[in-house]
Write a protein that holds these residues in place. Structure first.
Motif, short mmCIF file in Angstrom:
data_model
loop_
_atom_site.label_atom_id
_atom_site.label_comp_id
_atom_site.label_asym_id
_atom_site.label_seq_id
_atom_site.Cartn_x
_atom_site.Cartn_y
_atom_site.Cartn_z
N GLY A 56 6.18 3.96 24.01
CA GLY A 56 5.92 5.19 23.28
C GLY A 56 4.46 5.59 23.22
O GLY A 56 4.03 6.22 22.27
N GLY A 57 3.67 5.18 24.22
CA GLY A 57 2.26 5.55 24.25
C GLY A 57 1.40 4.76 23.28
O GLY A 57 0.46 5.30 22.70
N ALA A 58 1.72 3.47 23.10
CA ALA A 58 0.94 2.64 22.17
C ALA A 58 0.66 1.28 22.78
O ALA A 58 1.41 0.78 23.61
CB ALA A 58 1.69 2.48 20.85
N ILE A 59 -0.45 0.69 22.36
CA ILE A 59 -0.85 -0.64 22.79
C ILE A 59 -1.54 -1.33 21.62
O ILE A 59 -2.19 -0.67 20.80
CB ILE A 59 -1.80 -0.57 24.02
CG1 ILE A 59 -2.07 -1.95 24.61
CG2 ILE A 59 -3.09 0.16 23.67
CD1 ILE A 59 -2.79 -1.90 25.97
N GLU A 60 -1.37 -2.63 21.51
CA GLU A 60 -2.12 -3.43 20.54
C GLU A 60 -3.09 -4.30 21.31
O GLU A 60 -2.82 -4.70 22.44
CB GLU A 60 -1.19 -4.32 19.70
CG GLU A 60 -0.49 -3.59 18.61
CD GLU A 60 0.30 -4.51 17.69
OE1 GLU A 60 0.28 -5.75 17.88
OE2 GLU A 60 0.95 -3.98 16.79
N ALA A 61 -4.20 -4.60 20.68
CA ALA A 61 -5.21 -5.47 21.27
C ALA A 61 -5.68 -6.45 20.22
O ALA A 61 -5.80 -6.10 19.04
CB ALA A 61 -6.39 -4.66 21.79
N ARG A 62 -5.93 -7.67 20.63
CA ARG A 62 -6.52 -8.66 19.75
C ARG A 62 -7.84 -9.08 20.39
O ARG A 62 -7.87 -9.64 21.48
CB ARG A 62 -5.60 -9.85 19.58
CG ARG A 62 -6.23 -10.88 18.70
CD ARG A 62 -5.40 -11.55 17.63
NE ARG A 62 -4.33 -10.80 17.06
CZ ARG A 62 -3.04 -11.13 17.20
NH1 ARG A 62 -2.69 -12.15 17.92
NH2 ARG A 62 -2.11 -10.41 16.61
N LEU A 63 -8.93 -8.75 19.69
CA LEU A 63 -10.27 -9.03 20.19
C LEU A 63 -11.09 -9.64 19.05
O LEU A 63 -11.13 -9.09 17.96
CB LEU A 63 -10.93 -7.74 20.69
CG LEU A 63 -10.14 -7.01 21.79
CD1 LEU A 63 -10.59 -5.59 21.92
CD2 LEU A 63 -10.26 -7.76 23.10
#
Length: 147
Positions: A56-63
């Motif tokens: 659905g046009g989303a991403i998660e990132a862990r930085l």
């Protein structure tokens, strides 16, 4: 400045290091390049350089121990522990900003931009990737095998 880039599909990587020898980009991809997780549990276990498509046009990132989320709904919406920021994707101007639970001074947007470009690039180059909406702990098989 590199014409080619790599995102490591961690579910298909055994971290052998062979990619460092033949990769057309700089570095050792299994360590240096964005690490894309298809499995929620594996993503949750990471502390840095971890990305997960949500669909659905989303991403998660862990930085650096923090999780952020980027969604595209006409604008680019970046949610971090410090703030939620709506950006104009054509100009990158801030359209709206709201403080988050961990608001403390400046909100660095470089990580949001990196996640956004990874989301857009993967959508163009690898539309077959799942959105990560399945239950936690699921594994994705090779796209060429089975139904």
């Amino acid at each position: 400045t590199q014409s080619l880039q790599v995102a490591v599909l961690t579910d298909f990587c055994n971290e052998c290091g062979n990619c460092a020898t033949f990769c057309p980009t700089a570095g050792a991809p299994y360590r240096d390049k964005p690490r894309l997780y298809l499995d929620r549990d594996d993503f949750e276990a990471q502390n840095d350089n971890a990305f997960m498509l949500l669909g659905g046009g989303a991403i998660e990132a862990r930085l650096a121990g923090e999780t952020l989320r980027v969604e595209v709904d006409g604008a680019v919406v970046c949610t971090t522990p410090q703030a939620t920021v709506r950006l104009d994707p054509a100009t990158w101007e801030v359209m709206e900003a709201r403080a988050g639970a961990a608001a403390d001074g400046e909100v660095p947007l470089e990580a949001c931009l990196a996640a956004y470009f990874l989301l857009v690039s993967l959508g163009e180059a690898a539309p077959f990737l799942p959105g990560g909406a399945g239950p936690a702990g699921t594994r994705v098989g090779h796209p060429g095998y089975g139904d």
